[in-house]
Design an enzyme around this catalytic site. Structure first.
Site, PDB file in Angstrom:
ATOM      1  N   GLU A 269      68.015 -10.859  21.971  1.00 20.41           N
ATOM      2  CA  GLU A 269      68.028  -9.707  21.066  1.00 20.41           C
ATOM      3  C   GLU A 269      67.125  -9.963  19.831  1.00 20.41           C
ATOM      4  OE1 GLU A 269      71.540 -11.549  19.492  1.00 20.41           O
ATOM      5  OE2 GLU A 269      70.801 -11.268  21.433  1.00 20.41           O
ATOM      6  N   ASP A 311      26.823 -14.888  20.789  1.00 26.31           N
ATOM      7  CA  ASP A 311      25.239 -15.098  20.786  1.00 26.31           C
ATOM      8  C   ASP A 311      25.136 -16.425  19.899  1.00 26.31           C
ATOM      9  OD1 ASP A 311      22.501 -14.996  20.634  1.00 26.31           O
ATOM     10  OD2 ASP A 311      22.619 -13.010  19.497  1.00 26.31           O
TER      11      ASP A 311
END
Length: 831
Positions: A269, A311
């Site tokens: 949990e 690029d």
């Protein structure tokens, strides 16, 4: 396309725009310009939401029922511990979310509006009906509206229509004067009046239907699978334990509460909180290094990245492009070439790229005697743009085109030889190509210039009229290699991130830059070789795997390369900042953009770099790996203790005539254990772990569970035997002993599991982790051995038993350490 009727009428003062007072009034009336108008949940409601956990609800009901049957003390203990657990979870997650929200505020998209006669930038959520909004290339349209002024406006409406080709919009055309929220401007500029905001926009109506349908990434899917696996096993074992207790005629209510307490202790949990805290901490650390995270769940993917597609501009180069040559077709300097390039760049209304800026910055040329007639905007298929203009003292119209040399060559039939226009022959074509390739091989980015006098004077021109042009000459630009890039490329290689250059530039220029920086070139693929309509995915994947320079690419080719790499099991990041980069940013596992990128790129990206550079990006990648590593540590902790405890509980109910721990003691143990783990997000991560990308591996996790879970159970069984069969302890004393042993093994095993190295000697935990683990163990020992322990049902143990328990814990940690080394050498990654 859309026939839109709106109660709001087009009756605004477009010269002044709205007043601030009126804009505020309309925002209150019509709501914020947001797709989902989510109400902010108050901290109280947020806290109460933690009680929705089914296990918690059942446990509360069972505790209250137990209280009514007379077990008031037990009920109080259970309810108190449940409340403390929720407070702990709420505090950590709430604090993390607040920190993440502060970072998100820095990434909000803005738009330019006219208010009180003045241009100003506002957050798009504050745009309202009647606002006058300015648009230019690269902007995302922030709301639905009606144009009243436009110049060469082309809009990409793929977000609405799926059609990738830009649509021309014109304020004078009743069928094409509407713009829609969520679309983006490809070229031109415009002004419009807002007629719809938020959920009332066309985009808003689509998005509203999709609310809640969030795409889950690989890491999140893996986490869910792990959680479901543990929960299934826990439910099965809890049912078995309840059945055994029932068969032994033990109190049904006590047995039920005991089984539920085990379920709470066994389920992971704490995992959502650990993930939230770890990722929020990671995002804060990344923000300090200039990396802003828009989507928290992208942080583990960032750390898992195998390949970065980018690029070269700004990553391998300085992003300081300057014009260095303006030459005719023979390589001689020519003022005429500069003049023609300046005219094209000056009148172009598409986004001013770095090459246009370099032209306009090179020299200020007077174009006051020229009048622009029309424009054929740049697109990624033609790779060129054309301007049609006239000189005021002449009646002739001229067209000047600028673009990639190979595309300009296609539309030229002659060239200017210095005096006359001469037809282009094969040998001329070879000379021009040789000049272009020579400039490219020197590292220059090259554009070609062509022009012609138009036969027919008119107001609108089409792409098809870019023909029979006269080649004029070339422009050469230089962007120096980034000095720091060489060491960063070495750093990337050492850390397992492969770089692939995806560029629209020439392959020769890209090759030269890579060689200057010492980047090994594994292959070069030109866009012409990558016909995505003819090649199948396997053929493209082969090229994508083996080459690392891809030149003269269109946006769709970039997107396809990323897609096939992902299909081949790679985690791919894409760094882009232009209009054409949005599809690739969306298709990558991690979309990365920069702070000065166009809006559509920043909106699509998961991560924003405040400064474009590989070093800054790699700092973020390392932080992502730390986040991934610390999350995995908790998972392995849960496996080594929780999975083992499941079998321990079955053995205990068969072996013992009483509960091995009372429900309240189990929950107290779980609360203390959880408290010790909240420091995991702060832990140090070994350098060798950070050296390679880490992926979610369910097989590895299952192997870990099957090896280390039973080891934990084996030492629990040994503790049962020593305490019950040798020392013949009663229920309360036994429960005290196992409480101490169970807590110590769970808390201290983190030191072993957190690293593949020898704990403390070769790998040191963070101070906070040491503090929380020792602090929690001290609290647990005091609670069990002091007079306070009576409240929880504990009985102080003699020193001899405590020493034996500590000896068992020590031997357990030694065994786990030894098995750990064997596991990683021989088991972990063997199929």
């Amino acid at each position: 396309m859309y026939k839109k009727q709106n109660k709001f009428q087009f009756k605004e003062n477009i010269q002044q725009g709205l007043s601030e007072k009126e804009a505020l009034k309309r925002t209150k009336q019509y709501g914020f310009n947001e797709i989902t108008n989510k109400k902010k949940i108050s901290p109280i409601l947020e806290f109460l939401s933690y009680f929705k956990n089914p296990l918690v609800l059942i446990l509360i009901i069972a505790a209250v029922t137990s209280g009514f049957t007379g077990e008031i003390k037990g009920a109080f203990i259970i309810l108190s511990i449940v409340l403390l657990s929720i407070v702990l979870d709420f505090y950590q997650e709430h604090k993390s979310n607040k920190a993440a929200e502060e970072i998100a505020k820095k990434l909000s998209v803005r738009a330019t509006v006219l208010r009180d006669g003045q241009k100003k930038e506002v957050l798009t959520k504050y745009i309202t009906l009647g606002d006058v909004v300015f648009l230019s290339a690269g902007d995302i349209v922030p709301a639905d509206g009606k144009l009243f002024q436009s110049v060469d406006l082309f809009i990409n409406e793929s977000a609405l229509t799926g059609e990738s080709f830009p649509v021309e919009k014109n304020a004078q055309n009743p069928d094409g004067n509407l713009v829609f929220s969520g679309t983006n401007v490809v070229s031109g500029y415009a002004q419009f009046v807002v007629i719809n905001v938020g959920a009332e926009t066309e985009y808003g109506k689509i998005a509203t239907e999709l609310v809640g349908k969030n795409v889950t990434n690989a890491f999140e899917i893996g986490i869910k699978k792990f959680g479901y696996l543990i929960i299934k096993i826990a439910i099965a074992i809890v049912l078995v334990i309840f059945l055994i207790n029932s068969l032994f005629n033990r109190n049904l209510i006590d047995s039920f509460i005991f089984s539920l307490a085990i379920a709470v202790g066994l389920t992971p949990e704490l995992l959502p909180m650990i993930m939230s805290v770890t990722m929020a901490k990671g995002s804060i650390n990344m923000a300090k290094k200039g990396v802003l995270v828009k989507r928290l769940s992208s942080i583990p993917d960032f750390g898992s990245m195998d390949i970065l597609c980018t690029d070269k501009t700004g990553t391998l180069t300085e992003d300081r492009i300057s014009l260095v040559k303006h030459i005719d077709v023979f390589g001689n300097e020519s003022q005429k070439i500069l003049n023609l390039a300046y005219i094209n760049g000056f009148f172009e209304t598409g986004i001013k790229n770095v090459l246009d800026k370099a032209i306009l910055d090179f020299e200020n040329i007077d174009v006051s005697q020229l009048k622009k007639i029309d424009e054929i905007p740049y697109d990624f298929m033609r790779k060129r743009s054309s301007i049609i203009y006239e000189q005021k003292d002449k009646l002739e119209y001229m067209m000047v085109s600028k673009g990639a040399p190979e595309e300009i060559f296609k539309i030229c039939t002659s060239y200017f030889d210095g005096q006359n226009n001469a037809p282009i022959k094969k040998e001329d074509e070879n000379k021009f190509n040789a000049l272009y390739e020579d400039l490219s091989s020197q590292g220059y980015r090259v554009l070609a210039i062509a022009a012609k006098q138009l036969v027919e004077n008119k107001t609108n021109y089409e792409k098809s009229e870019e023909n029979s042009m006269i080649l004029q000459g070339f422009l050469a630009f230089y962007d120096p290699p980034k000095q720091r890039a060489k060491e960063t490329l070495v750093f990337m290689e050492k850390h397992g991130v492969e770089i692939k250059i995806l560029t629209g530039d020439s392959p020769l220029v890209t090759k030269k830059i890579c060689e200057d920086l010492g980047l090994e070139i594994t292959g070069i693929v030109n866009g012409e070789e990558l016909d995505i309509n003819k090649l199948d995915d396997e053929a493209i994947a082969h090229k994508a795997r083996h080459a690392n320079i891809f030149a003269r690419l269109s946006p769709s080719q970039k997107e396809k390369i990323i897609s096939v790499l992902r299909k081949n099991g790679k985690v791919v990041g894409f760094l882009g900042d232009g209009i054409n980069d949005a599809p690739s940013l969306k298709s990558a596992d991690v979309g990365i953009s920069v702070d000065n990128a166009v809006d559509v790129a920043k909106e699509t990206a998961d991560i924003i770099l405040l400064k474009k550079g590989l070093r800054e990006l790699m700092d973020g990648v390392i932080e992502g790996r730390k986040t991934f590593g610390n999350t995995i540590k908790y998972i392995m902790m849960a496996l080594s203790s929780n999975f083992g405890n499941m079998f321990s509980m079955i053995g205990a109910v068969l072996y013992l005539p009483f509960f091995p721990m009372l429900p309240g003691q189990i929950l107290l143990n779980n609360l203390l254990y959880d408290s010790s783990q909240i420091s995991i997000p702060t832990d140090n991560v070994d350098d060798d772990y950070l050296a390679k990308p880490k992926h979610w591996d369910l097989k590895f996790i299952q192997k870990f569970m099957y090896i280390f879970g039973p080891i934990s159970s084996a030492f629990d069984f040994m503790t049962f035997f020593v305490l019950f069969s040798i020392f013949h302890l009663g229920a309360s004393s036994f429960q005290t002993g196992w409480f101490i042993e169970s807590l110590a093994t769970q808390v201290f095993v983190i030191y072993v599991i957190r690293t593949r190295k020898i704990p403390f000697l070769e790998s040191k935990p963070s101070r906070y982790l040491v503090f929380t683990t020792l602090g929690v163990m001290a609290i647990g020992f005091i609670l069990a051995m002091s007079s306070i322990g009576k409240f929880f049902g504990f009985t102080p143990l003699p020193l001899s038993i405590i020493l034996i328990i500590l000896a068992l814990v020590f031997v357990y940690l030694i065994v786990v350490e030894m098995v750990k080394h064997v596991f990683y050498k021989k088991i972990a990654y063997n199929s």
